[in-house]
Design a protein around this motif. Structure first.
Motif, PDB file in Angstrom:
ATOM      1  N   LYS A 253      -4.541   3.675  -0.001  1.00  0.00           N
ATOM      2  CA  LYS A 253      -4.413   3.789  -1.453  1.00  0.00           C
ATOM      3  C   LYS A 253      -3.022   3.356  -1.898  1.00  0.00           C
ATOM      4  CE  LYS A 253      -7.853   7.463  -1.896  1.00  0.00           C
ATOM      5  NZ  LYS A 253      -8.129   8.856  -2.349  1.00  0.00           N
ATOM      6  N   GLU A 254      -2.026   3.566  -1.029  1.00  0.00           N
ATOM      7  CA  GLU A 254      -0.665   3.165  -1.350  1.00  0.00           C
ATOM      8  C   GLU A 254      -0.555   1.646  -1.486  1.00  0.00           C
ATOM      9  OE1 GLU A 254      -0.761   7.130   0.237  1.00  0.00           O
ATOM     10  OE2 GLU A 254      -1.507   5.233   1.081  1.00  0.00           O
ATOM     11  N   ASN A 255      -1.240   0.927  -0.618  1.00  0.00           N
ATOM     12  CA  ASN A 255      -1.212  -0.539  -0.712  1.00  0.00           C
ATOM     13  C   ASN A 255      -1.914  -1.009  -1.975  1.00  0.00           C
ATOM     14  OD1 ASN A 255      -0.705  -3.259   0.374  1.00  0.00           O
ATOM     15  ND2 ASN A 255      -2.905  -3.330   0.705  1.00  0.00           N
ATOM     16  N   MET A 256      -3.014  -0.364  -2.330  1.00  0.00           N
ATOM     17  CA  MET A 256      -3.722  -0.731  -3.563  1.00  0.00           C
ATOM     18  C   MET A 256      -2.845  -0.474  -4.783  1.00  0.00           C
ATOM     19  SD  MET A 256      -6.621  -2.020  -2.735  1.00  0.00           S
ATOM     20  CE  MET A 256      -5.986  -2.610  -1.143  1.00  0.00           C
ATOM     21  N   ALA A 257      -2.122   0.639  -4.761  1.00  0.00           N
ATOM     22  CA  ALA A 257      -1.235   0.957  -5.884  1.00  0.00           C
ATOM     23  C   ALA A 257      -0.120  -0.082  -6.000  1.00  0.00           C
ATOM     24  CB  ALA A 257      -0.649   2.357  -5.705  1.00  0.00           C
ATOM     25  N   ALA A 258       0.404  -0.536  -4.862  1.00  0.00           N
ATOM     26  CA  ALA A 258       1.456  -1.554  -4.875  1.00  0.00           C
ATOM     27  C   ALA A 258       0.914  -2.884  -5.403  1.00  0.00           C
ATOM     28  CB  ALA A 258       2.029  -1.724  -3.471  1.00  0.00           C
ATOM     29  N   ILE A 259      -0.318  -3.195  -5.048  1.00  0.00           N
ATOM     30  CA  ILE A 259      -0.952  -4.414  -5.555  1.00  0.00           C
ATOM     31  C   ILE A 259      -1.105  -4.337  -7.072  1.00  0.00           C
ATOM     32  CG2 ILE A 259      -3.152  -5.665  -5.640  1.00  0.00           C
ATOM     33  CD1 ILE A 259      -3.403  -5.178  -2.619  1.00  0.00           C
ATOM     34  N   ALA A 260      -1.569  -3.189  -7.550  1.00  0.00           N
ATOM     35  CA  ALA A 260      -1.747  -3.013  -8.991  1.00  0.00           C
ATOM     36  C   ALA A 260      -0.419  -3.152  -9.730  1.00  0.00           C
ATOM     37  CB  ALA A 260      -2.371  -1.645  -9.271  1.00  0.00           C
ATOM     38  N   GLU A 261       0.639  -2.584  -9.169  1.00  0.00           N
ATOM     39  CA  GLU A 261       1.962  -2.672  -9.803  1.00  0.00           C
ATOM     40  C   GLU A 261       2.424  -4.130  -9.895  1.00  0.00           C
ATOM     41  OE1 GLU A 261       6.533  -0.934  -9.222  1.00  0.00           O
ATOM     42  OE2 GLU A 261       4.957  -0.452  -7.762  1.00  0.00           O
ATOM     43  N   PHE A 262       2.238  -4.878  -8.812  1.00  0.00           N
ATOM     44  CA  PHE A 262       2.617  -6.295  -8.824  1.00  0.00           C
ATOM     45  C   PHE A 262       1.801  -7.064  -9.852  1.00  0.00           C
ATOM     46  CE2 PHE A 262       1.367 -10.556  -7.292  1.00  0.00           C
ATOM     47  CZ  PHE A 262       2.588 -11.203  -7.454  1.00  0.00           C
ATOM     48  N   MET A 263       0.502  -6.819  -9.888  1.00  0.00           N
ATOM     49  CA  MET A 263      -0.358  -7.543 -10.813  1.00  0.00           C
ATOM     50  C   MET A 263       0.043  -7.282 -12.264  1.00  0.00           C
ATOM     51  SD  MET A 263      -4.079  -7.220  -8.923  1.00  0.00           S
ATOM     52  CE  MET A 263      -4.927  -8.184 -10.183  1.00  0.00           C
ATOM     53  N   LYS A 303     -15.507   3.468   1.571  1.00  0.00           N
ATOM     54  CA  LYS A 303     -14.111   3.042   1.627  1.00  0.00           C
ATOM     55  C   LYS A 303     -13.814   2.031   0.524  1.00  0.00           C
ATOM     56  CE  LYS A 303     -10.946   3.428   3.974  1.00  0.00           C
ATOM     57  NZ  LYS A 303      -9.641   4.134   3.802  1.00  0.00           N
ATOM     58  N   LEU A 304     -14.697   1.071   0.352  1.00  0.00           N
ATOM     59  CA  LEU A 304     -14.527   0.068  -0.693  1.00  0.00           C
ATOM     60  C   LEU A 304     -14.532   0.715  -2.074  1.00  0.00           C
ATOM     61  CD1 LEU A 304     -16.924  -2.623   0.785  1.00  0.00           C
ATOM     62  CD2 LEU A 304     -14.445  -2.812   0.642  1.00  0.00           C
ATOM     63  N   GLU A 305     -15.428   1.665  -2.267  1.00  0.00           N
ATOM     64  CA  GLU A 305     -15.523   2.345  -3.563  1.00  0.00           C
ATOM     65  C   GLU A 305     -14.272   3.157  -3.854  1.00  0.00           C
ATOM     66  OE1 GLU A 305     -19.096   4.570  -3.202  1.00  0.00           O
ATOM     67  OE2 GLU A 305     -20.401   2.787  -3.198  1.00  0.00           O
ATOM     68  N   ALA A 306     -13.715   3.799  -2.824  1.00  0.00           N
ATOM     69  CA  ALA A 306     -12.503   4.602  -3.016  1.00  0.00           C
ATOM     70  C   ALA A 306     -11.320   3.716  -3.406  1.00  0.00           C
ATOM     71  CB  ALA A 306     -12.187   5.386  -1.747  1.00  0.00           C
ATOM     72  N   LEU A 307     -11.187   2.567  -2.742  1.00  0.00           N
ATOM     73  CA  LEU A 307     -10.095   1.650  -3.069  1.00  0.00           C
ATOM     74  C   LEU A 307     -10.307   1.016  -4.435  1.00  0.00           C
ATOM     75  CD1 LEU A 307      -9.556  -0.081   0.394  1.00  0.00           C
ATOM     76  CD2 LEU A 307      -8.323   1.869  -0.584  1.00  0.00           C
ATOM     77  N   GLN A 308     -11.555   0.737  -4.746  1.00  0.00           N
ATOM     78  CA  GLN A 308     -11.865   0.194  -6.070  1.00  0.00           C
ATOM     79  C   GLN A 308     -11.455   1.185  -7.161  1.00  0.00           C
ATOM     80  OE1 GLN A 308     -16.047  -0.036  -7.100  1.00  0.00           O
ATOM     81  NE2 GLN A 308     -15.733  -1.899  -8.324  1.00  0.00           N
ATOM     82  N   LYS A 309     -11.717   2.455  -6.934  1.00  0.00           N
ATOM     83  CA  LYS A 309     -11.379   3.476  -7.929  1.00  0.00           C
ATOM     84  C   LYS A 309      -9.873   3.536  -8.158  1.00  0.00           C
ATOM     85  CE  LYS A 309     -12.241   8.285  -9.215  1.00  0.00           C
ATOM     86  NZ  LYS A 309     -10.871   8.515  -9.722  1.00  0.00           N
ATOM     87  N   VAL A 310      -9.103   3.400  -7.078  1.00  0.00           N
ATOM     88  CA  VAL A 310      -7.645   3.396  -7.227  1.00  0.00           C
ATOM     89  C   VAL A 310      -7.212   2.295  -8.177  1.00  0.00           C
ATOM     90  CG1 VAL A 310      -5.449   3.036  -6.044  1.00  0.00           C
ATOM     91  CG2 VAL A 310      -7.227   4.414  -4.970  1.00  0.00           C
TER      92      VAL A 310
END
Length: 326
Positions: A253-263, A303-310
């Motif tokens: 989830k931390e990597n997904m959050a970092a991706i969102a911040e960059f985007m 797993k995909l759904e959890a990351l998607q939700k983030v």
């Protein structure tokens, strides 16, 4: 009425190395499309599904299930090989032993011509721009109104001169173009190529550069810089970032959050989460390589759904698998 293709000239005489062409693709851009795989890639992702396209050279594949040495005693390929790279295997499941290091430097591929069962086949072939445009001209009658040509790989930008020549011809012929790229190229190459692209999937496999390099062979700074430069340019196309979800690598989830911040920092809103699969396993074996992810299972839907939700909770339009809306 479609504009006629330009006369044969310098651009149409350029040759590129292609390892596959798939008509009627519906997951690689808007509408029904012709999907072209170009050889060569600057990354070495350990989970790669197309290892035959990693290098920009004509390599030979050995398809064990096609070989009839065990059942009929065929040895036609052995005396034909000028490098003595083929011999009878001691392993029960594998009829022939291949010295792949000798094969790596082969340019004549006599084994391909000797094999009557297509156990040995070339992984790629060279095509001129004009030849590829004829395929598009044939296929376009079956595309939907939004369809067109998608360029994948490998990484199509690895053969930038050929790719740009084809893209220019596509624009001249009113063909919608899409690309799937790592973005790991000099910025001039990246931005110049994108000028002729209407839709792009750009991979972003991890926000931590060291971890990115650990599994792909390259850091991510250039990729991030190119994405930012494109997003902030006057390019009129549509850009969707994406990544395969790899267990223990980028599935936090931390990597997904970092991706969102960059985007958010570059004004992008769309991300595609791809489930990992092992469909490339047999290809790695055909190339004489060991697949590092042969024991990994497909990404669980939860797993995909959890990351998607983030991503969704952070304001990113996140799509799973082939659900990207076109």
């Amino acid at each position: 009425m479609a504009r006629s293709l330009s006369p044969i000239g310098v651009q149409q005489d350029l040759s590129g190395r292609i390892f596959d062409i798939q008509s009627y693709s519906v997951h690689d851009g808007p509408g029904c499309r012709t999907l072209v795989f170009l050889s060569g890639c600057p990354l070495r992702c350990e989970w790669c599904a197309n290892p035959e396209g990693l290098e920009n050279r004509v390599r030979t594949l050995f398809r064990v299930m096609k070989c009839i040495n065990r059942t009929q005693g065929c040895t036609r390929c052995i005396p034909k090989c000028p490098h003595q790279a083929i011999s009878i295997s001691d392993e029960k499941e594998i009829p022939l032993a291949i010295d792949w290091e000798k094969c790596r430097h082969c340019e004549s591929h006599e084994c391909v011509g000797a094999c009557l069962q297509e156990a040995f086949v070339p992984a790629s072939r060279d095509m001129k721009v004009s030849e590829l445009m004829k395929i598009f001209d044939r296929d376009r009658h079956y595309w939907s109104g939004k369809g067109g040509a998608t360029f994948s790989g490998g990484d199509p930008m690895y053969q930038k001169d050929f790719l740009q020549a084809v893209l220019k011809e596509c624009r001249n012929a009113y063909i919608h173009t899409a690309i799937e790229t790592s973005g790991f190229f000099p910025q001039e190459t990246y931005l110049t190529t994108m000028k002729y692209v209407d839709f792009a999937f750009n991979d972003l496999k991890h926000m931590d550069s060291d971890k990115h390099k650990e599994k792909t062979g390259v850091p991510n700074e250039l990729i991030l810089a190119n994405i930012a430069a494109l997003a902030q340019s006057d390019w009129s196309g549509r850009l969707v970032l994406r990544s395969p979800v790899i267990e223990g690598f980028n599935d936090s989830k931390e990597n997904m959050a970092a991706i969102a911040e960059f985007m958010h920092s570059v004004g992008l809103t769309e991300f595609n989460l791809l489930p990992f699969h092992r469909l490339g396993d047999s290809k790695w074996k055909s190339c004489g390589m060991v697949y590092p992810y042969s024991m990994y299972e497909a990404t669980p839907p939860e797993k995909l759904e959890a990351l998607q939700k983030v991503l969704l909770d952070l304001g990113i339009k996140a799509y799973v698998g082939s659900d990207t809306p076109f």
